[in-house]
Structure formats: structure tokens, C-alpha cells
Design an enzyme around this catalytic site. Structure first.
Site, PDB file in Angstrom:
ATOM      1  N   SER A 102      12.017  -1.023   6.736  1.00 21.50           N
ATOM      2  CA  SER A 102      11.998  -0.075   7.623  1.00 21.50           C
ATOM      3  C   SER A 102      10.548   0.629   7.799  1.00 21.50           C
ATOM      4  O   SER A 102       9.736   0.451   7.125  1.00 21.50           O
ATOM      5  CB  SER A 102      13.268   0.875   7.382  1.00 21.50           C
ATOM      6  OG  SER A 102      12.619   2.004   6.558  1.00 21.50           O
ATOM      7  N   TYR A 140      13.483   6.122  -1.008  1.00 18.42           N
ATOM      8  CA  TYR A 140      14.172   5.167   0.169  1.00 18.42           C
ATOM      9  C   TYR A 140      12.964   4.408   0.756  1.00 18.42           C
ATOM     10  O   TYR A 140      12.694   3.143   0.714  1.00 18.42           O
ATOM     11  CB  TYR A 140      14.506   5.812   1.220  1.00 18.42           C
ATOM     12  CG  TYR A 140      14.861   5.177   2.452  1.00 18.42           C
ATOM     13  CD1 TYR A 140      16.071   4.042   2.476  1.00 18.42           C
ATOM     14  CD2 TYR A 140      14.049   5.291   3.916  1.00 18.42           C
ATOM     15  CE1 TYR A 140      16.152   3.248   3.660  1.00 18.42           C
ATOM     16  CE2 TYR A 140      14.350   4.733   4.666  1.00 18.42           C
ATOM     17  CZ  TYR A 140      15.491   3.372   4.690  1.00 18.42           C
ATOM     18  OH  TYR A 140      15.756   2.799   5.800  1.00 18.42           O
TER      19      TYR A 140
END
Length: 308
Positions: A163, A189
Site C-alpha cells: 500500500s 503498518y
């Protein structure tokens, strides 16, 4: 620098458009996290093209429900569900050991995002890294024989769903599990998504001779359960995608003839993304550290030791 790979598809393209005219009969795919979000559309389109699709899911009841719906809507019986908990190494190994026959597409789609408090697995691994990266690493290695069998038949592909979070943080080699650093949900993340991209680089280097290539991607901003810890999607509406658009780049990397034999790269909006050395305001591109071959080899070797 070699020219970036471009395709006829772009930001608004859907997975259905990417697969138009492509036949996947006789091919088999595994999609982790395939019972929600873009995983459902990825499965739907691959099955519609003729592939046998296994949804590898933590919630088996939800997986069976989605598989049944996709089969009914598609007028076929090509989708099934099987139990896989990416945060549980035993579950991952059991899943890989139970697989029989060739595997043409391994789509590492499952993941978690921005867990508010530091959460550790039984091994003491940070949960986002363990789920998004380490679980997929063990899965790919456990399925290497099946992928190589498909590689001998014409090719196998691994798709690592990263991402724009890769632009938030590199892999923190000295303290990947926040034993010393103060835990930050988005740093953790970002680290996990950089690790996903590095996995694609090193898997290609190690396994291309077996007919296996791997690529990473940013699917874009799609409102799914992934944002449950962040208060929902914050991306401006004009930059958001629906799930069919979000699945397009995954499907492109998994099955499009346009990318046969291509590996070790990072894509967004169905085209290869530029490498950046500073975080852009629009969070487009891929950080240089997320494709660094030296870091990719180091991470692979460190993870082998960690999971031994």
C-alpha cells in the site's frame, strides 16, 4: 533506469476490464483474506475467467458464505474456502501442507491496519508485521513446490498487496517488533507494507529460475474493514476507488498476459509506479528502500531465521 511498465489500464479500470478476453481455465489461485474487501472481487473475476479459486480465510463460515455466493452468481463451482490464520504459524504451515497439485497464483491479499495498541503473536512478533508479511512469507515458502510445479507448466505468480503505507516507514531491522521503540500504529503498518514489497523483490530473485515471479502493488484507497481502527477512509472522494477498481491491479499482476515473466516490481493504478526518495504529498510511488535488493535479501534471511 529502465522505462516503467505501462498498460492500457489506469486509475478507474476495473478487474473485469483487466481480465476481458483472458482465459484461466486449468489454473488455480489462492487469495488470502478473500472473504472481504477487494479479495471478493479478485476471486469473482479470476473464477469468471475459469480459474479454480481458494479463499484462504480466518473466518471459515464467512469464507464458505462468500464462496457460495460467488459460485451461485457466476453459475459455476470454482470457488472454495479453506481455513488460514496468517498470524498463526501453525495454521499457515498446516494450510500449505494440505495443498495438493500446482498453484499458478498466490495472492497475498489479507491484512490488518493500524492496530491501536501494541499487539504481539505467541512468538512475540508485532501483529501487523506478523499478519501482513511474516504469515505470507511462511505461506509462500510452504507452497514453493506447488508454485514451481505451475512454473514448469508455463509460469506461477505471487502477488504481494502492499500500500502507500510503504511511504510511511521502512523495515526497522534493529527493532521490528517494537521491543525498544515506542509503538506507533502507522509506523508498524508502514513497516509491514514495505516488507511486503521487499518480499516480492527477493522471491523473484530466488525463484525466477523455477518459473515463479512476484510483484507488489498499491490497490488504492477503498473503503473496507481495513480502516476499522482509523475511523474510516480519509482519502478525498475523487481519489477513492470501489472494490472492483481496487482489485484491478491485483488481477493484472496475477493473471494478465501483459505481465508474463515480469517480477520484482511495484505497481499502482495498473501501471508500474515511480521510485521516490522523499514522501510525496499525494502518497504516490514506492519508496526506494521498499525495492532495495540488498534490504530484500537481508529481510528474507532474517525472516528465515525468525520462522525456523
Amino acid at each position: 533506469m529502465p522505462a516503467l511498465i505501462t498498460t492500457p489500464f489506469g486509475f478507474s479500470s476495473t478487474a473485469d476490464e483487466v481480465m476481458q478476453g483472458v482465459s484461466l481455465h486449468g489454473q488455480r489461485a489462492i487469495i488470502t483474506g478473500g472473504a472481504s474487501g477487494i479479495g471478493i472481487d479478485t476471486a469473482r473475476v479470476l473464477a469468471a475467467a475459469g480459474a479454480e479459486v481458494t479463499l484462504a480465510v480466518r473466518n471459515l463460515a464467512a469464507g464458505h458464505k462468500v464462496a457460495g455466493h460467488l459460485n451461485l452468481a457466476g453459475g459455476h463451482q470454482r470457488v472454495r474456502a479453506a481455513l488460514l490464520d496468517l498470524a498463526d504459524q501453525r495454521s499457515v504451515r498446516d494450510f500449505a501442507a494440505s495443498w495438493q497439485g500446482p498453484l499458478h497464483m498466490l495472492i497475498n491479499n489479507g491484512g490488518v491496519m493500524a492496530i491501536p495498541e501494541l499487539s504481539l503473536t505467541a512468538e512475540g512478533w508485532e501483529m501487523q508485521l506478523a499478519t501482513n508479511y511474516i504469515g505470507h512469507f511462511t505461506l509462500a515458502n510452504g507452497l514453493h513446490g506447488a508454485l514451481a510445479e505451475a512454473g514448469r507448466q508455463g509460469g506461477a505468480r505471487i502477488v504481494c498487496v502492499s500500500s502507500s503505507g510503504n511511504l510511511i516507514a521502512p523495515v526497522l531491522f534493529g527493532d521490528m517488533h517494537f521491543n525498544f521503540l515506542a509503538y506507533d500504529p502507522l509506523i508498524a503498518y508502514g513497516q509491514s507494507k514495505s516488507a511486503c514489497a521487499l518480499m516480492a523483490v527477493e522471491a523473484t530473485r530466488r525463484w525466477a529460475a523455477d518459473g515463479i515471479v512476484a510483484n507488489a502493488l498499491n490497490p488504492g484507497a477503498i473503503a473496507t474493514n481495513l480502516q476499522k481502527h482509523t475511523g474510516g477512509l480519509k482519502t478525498p472522494p475523487e481519489r477513492q476507488k470501489n472494490t472492483a477498481q481496487g482489485a484491478a491491479t491485483s488481477v493484472l499482476l496475477a493473471a494478465s498476459p501483459l505481465l508474463a515473466g515480469v517480477g520484482g516490481r511495484y505497481f499502482e493504478d495498473c501501471n508500474e509506479a515511480p521510485v521516490v526518495r522523499q514522501r510525496p504529498a499525494d502518497y504516490r510511488g514506492v519508496a526506494a528502500y521498499a525495492l532495495d535488493p540488498v534490504l530484500a535479501e537481508r529481510l528474507w534471511n532474517d525472516t528465515l531465521k525468525l520462522t525456523a
